[in-house]
Write an enzyme that holds these catalytic residues in place. Sequence first.
Site, mmCIF file in Angstrom:
data_model
loop_
_atom_site.group_PDB
_atom_site.id
_atom_site.type_symbol
_atom_site.label_atom_id
_atom_site.label_comp_id
_atom_site.label_asym_id
_atom_site.label_seq_id
_atom_site.Cartn_x
_atom_site.Cartn_y
_atom_site.Cartn_z
ATOM 1 C CG ASP A 96 80.906 -118.438 -98.125
ATOM 2 O OD1 ASP A 96 81.467 -119.420 -98.671
ATOM 3 O OD2 ASP A 96 79.993 -118.572 -97.299
ATOM 4 C CG ASP A 268 74.879 -113.088 -99.152
ATOM 5 O OD1 ASP A 268 74.551 -114.100 -98.503
ATOM 6 O OD2 ASP A 268 75.704 -112.259 -98.730
ATOM 7 C CB CYS A 306 53.160 -110.616 -107.321
ATOM 8 S SG CYS A 306 54.615 -111.624 -107.613
ATOM 9 C CB CYS A 308 55.986 -114.539 -109.283
ATOM 10 S SG CYS A 308 54.934 -115.275 -108.018
ATOM 11 C CB CYS A 311 51.181 -114.008 -107.774
ATOM 12 S SG CYS A 311 51.927 -113.854 -106.137
ATOM 13 C CG HIS A 337 55.601 -114.647 -103.889
ATOM 14 N ND1 HIS A 337 54.910 -113.742 -104.662
ATOM 15 C CD2 HIS A 337 55.829 -114.038 -102.699
ATOM 16 C CE1 HIS A 337 54.727 -112.629 -103.964
ATOM 17 N NE2 HIS A 337 55.272 -112.786 -102.771
HETATM 18 ZN ZN LIG Z 1 54.177 -113.647 -106.627
#
Ligand SMILES: [Zn+2]
Length: 371
Positions: A96, A268, A306, A308, A311, A337
């Site tokens: 920025d 963002d 999920c 990830c 998880c 996550h």
């Molecule tokens: Zn997750």
Amino acid sequence: MAMQCSSFKFDLVSTEDHARRGEFHTRHGSVETPVFMPVGTQATVKAVSPDMLKGLGARIILSNTYHLHMRPGEKLIASLGGLHTFMAWNGPILTDSGGYQAFSLAKLMKITDEGLEFSSHLDGSRHFLTPEKAIEIQEDLGADIMMCLDECVAYPSTREYVNASVQRTGLWARRSLAARRGSSALFGIVQGGVYPDLRVRSAHEISSEAFDGIAIGGLSVGEGHDLMMDVLDSTMPHLPQDRPRYLMGVGTPKDIVEAVARGIDMFDCVLPTRNARNGMLFTRKGRITVKQARYRQDPNPPDEDCRCYTCRNFSLAYLRHLYMSREILGSVLSTIHNLYFYLELMSDIRHSIGEKNFDELRKQIKEIYND
Ligand SMILES: [Zn+2]
């Protein structure tokens, strides 16, 4: 007129109504859009390493010029090989202009057509930021995409004040283009508060210049979701199709799907990372507050669907324990996550636009995150 930057290119891949799927190309690789850029304020996305970011699917990150200018300074970063080398992130970086923090975080002393005078939030030292200086700092950092210095107005602001800020933002935009020396891409910023005609005027003014992309600034400052969408409805038809559109500092999952539906390509926001550190997780079933007593003995992951790392390996009971014990790993696992959720959502959005079923996904997300 300044030449459009040669290192940056944007291609539209497919559309569904106003929603767009595309890809832009930078010196540090290509990025599919719509894209979410994790925020790496201090040359780090808090709680995760660049390696982890890559694994989560992040392709581009945002870093904050104001913070890096104050500490450790762009000259030091340049002497160490630039921001990519300094933080060991080899993908694209958008920076920025530093203006937003000069308005919101530092103590703003004076604003004139010349620039902004402010005192540092760290030590009170006086600084003067001009459009030219903002470009110089971003070029020293080695940003792939730079942003113009603009005047961010508070919400609410009078029409008279916003009108003057649109004029100043246009003036600064042209000076930013003239100040560019290297091959970094440069995006102009549309301002205009919540006044449709001022937004349209700013959109025309900024779009008429040789910017590589167009950003919409001055939103998500307290006006609320509905008014933000009204502003997009009046602004978007006046932006060129052939350049990426970036909605700065936005937003919630609902903000994102609604903005994509209106033709936004880039986002963002600190929400996924900041909320993670505060123990709030985003899932496809809604938000989870990990400190709640109901999770004390819960053997399930935050989201069974999920994939990830968090998880796949950890229970809500464990995450709650880490949070209550203020363990660093709690922030790390929650950030993993939440970023996975945001980046996976963007990936689903891109695929759905390709398959022409984005509208279905948009409805699902709005049902879950309807606040
Ligand atoms: Zn997750």
